[in-house]
Scaffold this active site. Structure first.
Site, PDB file in Angstrom:
ATOM      1  N   CYS A   1     -46.589  32.240  49.830  1.00  0.00           N
ATOM      2  CA  CYS A   1     -46.905  30.855  50.194  1.00  0.00           C
ATOM      3  C   CYS A   1     -45.971  29.980  49.370  1.00  0.00           C
ATOM      4  O   CYS A   1     -44.884  30.409  49.018  1.00  0.00           O
ATOM      5  CB  CYS A   1     -48.383  30.542  49.948  1.00  0.00           C
ATOM      6  SG  CYS A   1     -48.853  30.647  48.209  1.00  0.00           S
ATOM      7  N   LYS A   2     -46.390  28.780  49.038  1.00  0.00           N
ATOM      8  CA  LYS A   2     -45.509  27.890  48.278  1.00  0.00           C
ATOM      9  C   LYS A   2     -45.418  28.299  46.811  1.00  0.00           C
ATOM     10  O   LYS A   2     -44.342  28.326  46.233  1.00  0.00           O
ATOM     11  CB  LYS A   2     -45.976  26.441  48.394  1.00  0.00           C
ATOM     12  CG  LYS A   2     -45.041  25.455  47.732  1.00  0.00           C
ATOM     13  CD  LYS A   2     -45.454  24.027  47.983  1.00  0.00           C
ATOM     14  CE  LYS A   2     -44.480  23.071  47.318  1.00  0.00           C
ATOM     15  NZ  LYS A   2     -44.855  21.669  47.561  1.00  0.00           N
TER      16      LYS A   2
END
Length: 105
Positions: free
Chosen positions: A66-67
């Site tokens: 993800c981020k």
């Protein structure tokens, strides 16, 4: 689930011919770039995420990001509960990614 540094995640991914890279970020985040050949399923879809993940092959090894590493750790845990045995979380996520980036077309 295994939390892997980018170095270990990338090395293991390169050596694995039974792998799928899974991006669990939002569409807005993906629009800024994606790890090449990654499959995108937004974890914020809730039940929709579970329904899409259930369609995946449980015999493959999933390299998830993800981020920053939080949502992908959640995704690994959810997938493990659903019967996926091999999930690998990218610590630091896309924000610390040093490899190639593809623009989502």
């Amino acid at each position: 689930m295994a939390d892997l540094s980018q170095k270990d995640w990338t090395k293991q991914l390169e050596e694995d011919n039974n792998s799928v890279v899974l991006d669990v970020r939002t569409q807005e985040e993906v629009d800024l770039g994606i790890i090449p050949n990654a499959l995108h399923i937004d974890i914020y879809k809730g039940q929709g995420f579970i329904e899409e993940v259930e369609k995946l092959d449980k015999n493959k090894n999933y390299f998830i990001y993800c981020k920053a590493g939080g949502r992908s750790a959640q995704a690994c845990a959810v997938m493990n509960q659903l019967g996926f045995e091999q999930t690998f979380n990218l610590v630091g996520g896309f924000s610390e990614w040093q490899g190639n980036i593809a623009l989502n077309e």
